[in-house]
Design a protein around this motif. Structure first.
Motif, PDB file in Angstrom:
ATOM      1  N   ASN A 144       0.786  -1.073   0.188  1.00  0.00           N
ATOM      2  CA  ASN A 144       0.032  -0.060   0.139  1.00  0.00           C
ATOM      3  C   ASN A 144       0.788   1.215   0.085  1.00  0.00           C
ATOM      4  OD1 ASN A 144      -2.544  -1.274  -0.041  1.00  0.00           O
ATOM      5  ND2 ASN A 144      -2.254  -1.858   2.196  1.00  0.00           N
ATOM      6  N   GLU A 149      -6.610   2.838  10.365  1.00  0.00           N
ATOM      7  CA  GLU A 149      -7.465   2.503   9.056  1.00  0.00           C
ATOM      8  C   GLU A 149      -6.602   2.599   7.797  1.00  0.00           C
ATOM      9  OE1 GLU A 149     -11.345   4.367   6.854  1.00  0.00           O
ATOM     10  OE2 GLU A 149     -10.596   5.320   8.785  1.00  0.00           O
ATOM     11  N   THR A 207      -6.113   2.515   3.561  1.00  0.00           N
ATOM     12  CA  THR A 207      -6.747   2.878   2.699  1.00  0.00           C
ATOM     13  C   THR A 207      -6.223   2.020   1.416  1.00  0.00           C
ATOM     14  OG1 THR A 207      -7.421   5.018   3.055  1.00  0.00           O
ATOM     15  CG2 THR A 207      -7.271   4.417   0.725  1.00  0.00           C
ATOM     16  N   LYS A 247      -2.772   2.836  -0.472  1.00  0.00           N
ATOM     17  CA  LYS A 247      -2.145   4.046   0.294  1.00  0.00           C
ATOM     18  C   LYS A 247      -1.735   3.954   1.441  1.00  0.00           C
ATOM     19  CE  LYS A 247      -4.269   7.868  -2.751  1.00  0.00           C
ATOM     20  NZ  LYS A 247      -4.890   9.007  -2.534  1.00  0.00           N
ATOM     21  N   THR A 253      -2.129   3.567   5.710  1.00  0.00           N
ATOM     22  CA  THR A 253      -2.697   4.428   6.712  1.00  0.00           C
ATOM     23  C   THR A 253      -2.210   5.782   6.344  1.00  0.00           C
ATOM     24  OG1 THR A 253      -0.791   4.361   8.396  1.00  0.00           O
ATOM     25  CG2 THR A 253      -2.421   2.597   8.582  1.00  0.00           C
ATOM     26  N   HIS A 306       1.034   6.679   4.566  1.00  0.00           N
ATOM     27  CA  HIS A 306       1.190   7.503   3.090  1.00  0.00           C
ATOM     28  C   HIS A 306       1.786   8.928   3.379  1.00  0.00           C
ATOM     29  CE1 HIS A 306      -0.493   8.773  -0.660  1.00  0.00           C
ATOM     30  NE2 HIS A 306      -1.077   9.876  -0.250  1.00  0.00           N
TER      31      HIS A 306
END
Length: 368
Positions: free
Chosen positions: A41, A187, A189, A192, A194, A198
């Protein structure tokens, strides 16, 4: 003067403005740190877009000297703000990304003015002399540079200036600053990670290196290329890469103390790249002092790297000291008023020696 006009805003943005609390971290978390920047991610496509845009902007300005081309003011400004209808991009960039809105706020209009000036003075291209903007070549005639009436090379200052006021500022003070790094780390995404992961990845993206640097040195951009260039003397490439990898792994494991250790290392090492590059160009301009074209070219790069030093919120020199160095070289703290034709060899060495002393590069200053 730029220094007095912008000091208050600069200090507000770069010092003591972040008051967010860190998330509670587990004690002594165990996790694996990979050998390369290889994580799930990860997305820094916006940073990659801006590196490409800056490359094209610099290349367009260079065409005055290389192709005897007049610049289109609307196109230059469109490249700065990413208006795809006018920019004439060769690359494919997201319309939501641009250079101007990521530039340190107090300097956005300064770069706009420099681009406008470069376009205006390219309409009647002449040989450059003191007091006359135009094209000047080095003594061997194999390289030419487009400079303003005071000898500042437009393409080099735009590139190096934005390397500082955009790339370096965003990577260090912004994305590795407290406000952007002390965010949600739970959380995920897809694509991407967290928010914390990111933001760390976006900082890495501005460095301009491949994920397996320094083993792989293909496709280096801007700061990545200068990191490699200085590494032969300072051995800085691997430690900086290690810090980025260590910090990203620590975030994913919730080890925030190691994350903070890594971001301090990144800011210290990256500052070393900027300072040593400024010293490198002071040496070059002193060696080539009697070659006016080569001297102006190298002074323009050196001034750009000195200018960049202000954008690290962990910086070792304050803004007054940085602009004092610029004034010593060009007789003004206003970039557009610098007169590099009048820079003395003594001033070049004085600036070099000050940088070497402040950034603990005394033993390397003559070889950089």
């Amino acid at each position: 003067m730029i220094r007095n006009h912008l000091l208050t805003l600069s200090l507000l943005i770069l010092t003591g403005i972040f008051f967010t609390s860190c998330e509670k971290e587990p004690q002594n978390p165990a996790y694996e740190v990979p050998a390369t920047y290889n994580f799930e991610n990860v997305d820094y496509s916006g940073q990659t877009d801006r590196l490409g845009m800056l490359y094209e902007l610099q290349a367009e300005i260079k065409k005055v000297a290389s192709e005897n081309k007049s610049l289109d003011k609307s196109q230059l400004l469109a490249m700065y703000t990413n208006d795809p209808d006018l920019a004439g991009w060769q690359g494919n960039y997201s319309e939501s990304k641009q250079l101007k809105n990521k530039t340190f706020p107090a300097y956005q209009n300064i770069f706009t003015e420099i681009l406008e000036d470069a376009a205006d003075k390219s309409q009647n291209i002449q040989p450059a002399t003191e007091g006359q903007a135009g094209v000047i070549s080095n003594n061997t005639g194999d390289r030419s540079y487009y400079v303003n009436e005071n000898g500042l090379e437009y393409a080099q200052f735009v590139a190096k200036g934005l390397m500082g006021a955009l790339l370096y500022y965003q990577a260090t003070a912004h994305y590795l600053g407290d406000e952007k790094i002390n965010v949600d780390n739970t959380e995920v995404t897809p694509g991407k990670g967290t928010a914390m992961e990111h933001h760390w990845d976006e900082s890495f993206g501005y460095w301009g290196v491949p994920t397996d640097f320094p083993l792989n040195t293909d496709g280096l951009h801007f700061w990545g290329a200068y990191t490699k260039g200085r590494s032969g003397h300072l051995g800085i490439s691997q430690p900086l890469m290690d810090a980025y990898i260590k910090g990203r792994a620590a975030i994913s494991a919730g080890d925030l103390s190691t994350r903070d250790e890594a971001r301090k290392e990144i800011k210290t090492l990256w500052e070393k790249v900027a300072a040593s590059s400024a010293i490198h160009y002071m040496n070059g301009s002193h060696t080539d002092y009697d070659d006016i074209g080569a001297r102006l070219h190298q002074l323009s790069e050196g001034v750009g790297f000195i200018f960049a030093l202000q954008f690290n919120d962990q910086r070792s020199a304050n803004q007054d000291e940085i602009f004092d160095l610029i004034e010593k070289l060009g007789g003004s703290t206003n970039i557009e008023d610098l007169n590099l034709y009048q820079t003395s060899p003594e001033a070049i060495l004085e600036v070099r020696d000050w940088l070497a002393d402040r950034f603990d590069l005394e033993e390397k200053k003559e070889e950089l």
